[in-house]
Motif scaffolding. Structure first.
Motif, mmCIF file in Angstrom:
data_model
loop_
_atom_site.group_PDB
_atom_site.id
_atom_site.type_symbol
_atom_site.label_atom_id
_atom_site.label_comp_id
_atom_site.label_asym_id
_atom_site.label_seq_id
_atom_site.Cartn_x
_atom_site.Cartn_y
_atom_site.Cartn_z
ATOM 1 N N ASP A 144 0.746 -1.282 -0.001
ATOM 2 C CA ASP A 144 0.056 0.166 0.187
ATOM 3 C C ASP A 144 0.990 1.106 0.015
ATOM 4 O O ASP A 144 0.835 2.183 -0.666
ATOM 5 C CB ASP A 144 -0.837 0.009 1.182
ATOM 6 N N ARG A 145 1.928 1.281 0.830
ATOM 7 C CA ARG A 145 2.702 2.305 0.884
ATOM 8 C C ARG A 145 3.508 2.576 -0.597
ATOM 9 O O ARG A 145 3.460 3.811 -1.033
ATOM 10 C CB ARG A 145 3.941 2.000 1.813
ATOM 11 N N LEU A 146 3.907 1.611 -1.374
ATOM 12 C CA LEU A 146 4.367 1.886 -2.656
ATOM 13 C C LEU A 146 3.292 2.162 -3.632
ATOM 14 O O LEU A 146 3.462 3.211 -4.681
ATOM 15 C CB LEU A 146 5.181 0.583 -3.071
ATOM 16 N N LEU A 147 2.352 1.325 -3.883
ATOM 17 C CA LEU A 147 1.256 1.514 -4.846
ATOM 18 C C LEU A 147 0.063 2.487 -4.717
ATOM 19 O O LEU A 147 -0.457 3.151 -5.470
ATOM 20 C CB LEU A 147 0.621 0.242 -5.164
ATOM 21 N N LEU A 148 -0.392 2.515 -3.293
ATOM 22 C CA LEU A 148 -1.610 3.334 -2.986
ATOM 23 C C LEU A 148 -1.469 4.507 -2.294
ATOM 24 O O LEU A 148 -2.026 5.576 -2.623
ATOM 25 C CB LEU A 148 -2.419 2.293 -2.127
ATOM 26 N N PHE A 149 -0.777 4.613 -1.392
ATOM 27 C CA PHE A 149 -0.798 5.650 -0.410
ATOM 28 C C PHE A 149 -0.407 7.017 -1.284
ATOM 29 O O PHE A 149 -0.983 8.195 -1.063
ATOM 30 C CB PHE A 149 -0.063 5.869 0.691
ATOM 31 N N PRO A 150 0.485 7.079 -2.236
ATOM 32 C CA PRO A 150 0.962 8.265 -2.933
ATOM 33 C C PRO A 150 -0.323 8.755 -3.753
ATOM 34 O O PRO A 150 -0.413 9.999 -4.222
ATOM 35 C CB PRO A 150 2.315 7.866 -3.804
ATOM 36 N N LYS A 151 -1.337 7.889 -3.981
ATOM 37 C CA LYS A 151 -2.348 8.327 -4.911
ATOM 38 C C LYS A 151 -3.521 8.883 -3.991
ATOM 39 O O LYS A 151 -4.429 9.369 -4.618
ATOM 40 C CB LYS A 151 -2.863 7.316 -5.628
ATOM 41 N N LEU A 152 -3.584 8.770 -2.890
ATOM 42 C CA LEU A 152 -4.705 9.022 -1.877
ATOM 43 C C LEU A 152 -4.439 10.287 -1.343
ATOM 44 O O LEU A 152 -3.273 10.551 -0.723
ATOM 45 C CB LEU A 152 -4.884 7.765 -0.753
ATOM 46 N N ASP A 153 -5.493 11.246 -1.124
ATOM 47 C CA ASP A 153 -5.305 12.245 -0.290
ATOM 48 C C ASP A 153 -6.039 12.317 0.897
ATOM 49 O O ASP A 153 -7.155 12.972 1.181
ATOM 50 C CB ASP A 153 -5.860 13.409 -1.065
ATOM 51 N N SER A 154 -5.717 11.552 1.885
ATOM 52 C CA SER A 154 -6.323 11.179 3.257
ATOM 53 C C SER A 154 -5.299 11.025 4.274
ATOM 54 O O SER A 154 -4.267 10.704 3.891
ATOM 55 C CB SER A 154 -7.135 10.405 3.214
ATOM 56 N N ASN A 155 -5.710 10.557 5.167
ATOM 57 C CA ASN A 155 -4.968 9.993 6.560
ATOM 58 C C ASN A 155 -5.122 8.426 6.538
ATOM 59 O O ASN A 155 -4.750 8.025 7.462
ATOM 60 C CB ASN A 155 -5.726 10.437 8.000
ATOM 61 N N TYR A 156 -5.342 7.903 5.546
ATOM 62 C CA TYR A 156 -5.485 6.576 5.432
ATOM 63 C C TYR A 156 -4.205 5.884 5.804
ATOM 64 O O TYR A 156 -4.120 4.761 6.428
ATOM 65 C CB TYR A 156 -6.224 6.091 3.983
ATOM 66 N N ALA A 157 -3.174 6.296 5.125
ATOM 67 C CA ALA A 157 -1.934 5.762 5.495
ATOM 68 C C ALA A 157 -1.593 5.715 6.871
ATOM 69 O O ALA A 157 -1.025 4.951 7.525
ATOM 70 C CB ALA A 157 -0.894 6.731 4.753
ATOM 71 N N ASN A 158 -1.786 6.911 7.897
ATOM 72 C CA ASN A 158 -1.612 6.800 9.138
ATOM 73 C C ASN A 158 -2.375 5.802 9.833
ATOM 74 O O ASN A 158 -2.094 5.069 10.618
ATOM 75 C CB ASN A 158 -1.820 8.222 9.839
ATOM 76 N N LEU A 159 -3.673 5.734 9.575
ATOM 77 C CA LEU A 159 -4.745 4.775 9.964
ATOM 78 C C LEU A 159 -4.066 3.316 9.819
ATOM 79 O O LEU A 159 -4.113 2.518 10.827
ATOM 80 C CB LEU A 159 -6.109 4.742 9.424
ATOM 81 N N ARG A 160 -3.806 3.130 8.614
ATOM 82 C CA ARG A 160 -2.924 1.777 8.236
ATOM 83 C C ARG A 160 -1.988 1.531 8.944
ATOM 84 O O ARG A 160 -1.820 0.265 9.324
ATOM 85 C CB ARG A 160 -2.848 1.489 6.843
ATOM 86 N N LEU A 161 -1.096 2.186 9.247
ATOM 87 C CA LEU A 161 0.095 2.087 10.036
ATOM 88 C C LEU A 161 -0.349 1.587 11.256
ATOM 89 O O LEU A 161 0.422 0.457 11.816
ATOM 90 C CB LEU A 161 0.885 3.308 10.173
#
Length: 141
Positions: free
Chosen positions: A108-125
């Motif tokens: 997700d860090r490689l493929l998805l998070f750069p394309k999203l404009d949200s706090n989803y990456a923090n939640l996923r961590l």
């Protein structure tokens, strides 16, 4: 997003604690709670892959064909790997599930998070750390 994400930790936490304590749950005596935990982890991994499918569909006009293909191809990988992991002994399955959850975060860090404009990456961590630790702890029970 935050309430639902953290709410999804409840089955991981409850099942892992019960397994670690070695106690029975009323009305569930003799039930293989380690398999319940493994099955729940497999369902969550399927959901994590499906996020890529949804992102691909939602952004298909903005993505190159190659990016779209990567998201769609990866979207089915977690569920297939989790399904195969369910064929292993329960304690090994739980360790594999923990590894798959961590691996899904890396992808997700490689493929998805750069394309999203949200706090989803923090939640996923946050969710990845807690889930993987609970699965590892439950595997040792």
């Amino acid at each position: 997003m935050w309430w639902l994400g953290y709410g999804g930790l409840v089955p991981f936490f409850v099942l892992s604690v019960v397994l670690l304590l070695g106690s029975d749950v009323p009305l569930l005596e003799g039930v293989r709670l380690d398999w319940w935990l493994a099955a729940y982890a497999a369902i969550i991994l399927s959901f994590l892959g499906a996020v890529h499918w949804g992102a691909a569909l939602g952004m298909q006009d903005a993505l190159s064909e190659r990016e779209l293909g990567k998201l769609l191809l990866y979207s089915v990988v977690p569920s297939v790997l989790a399904w195969f992991a369910l064929l292993l002994p329960a304690n090994i399955t739980l360790l594999v599930m923990a590894s798959l959850v961590i691996g899904a975060y890396v992808v997700d860090r490689l493929l998805l998070f750069p394309k999203l404009d949200s706090n989803y990456a923090n939640l996923r961590l946050h969710l990845t750390v807690v889930v993987s630790l609970l699965l590892i702890a439950a595997a040792t029970a």
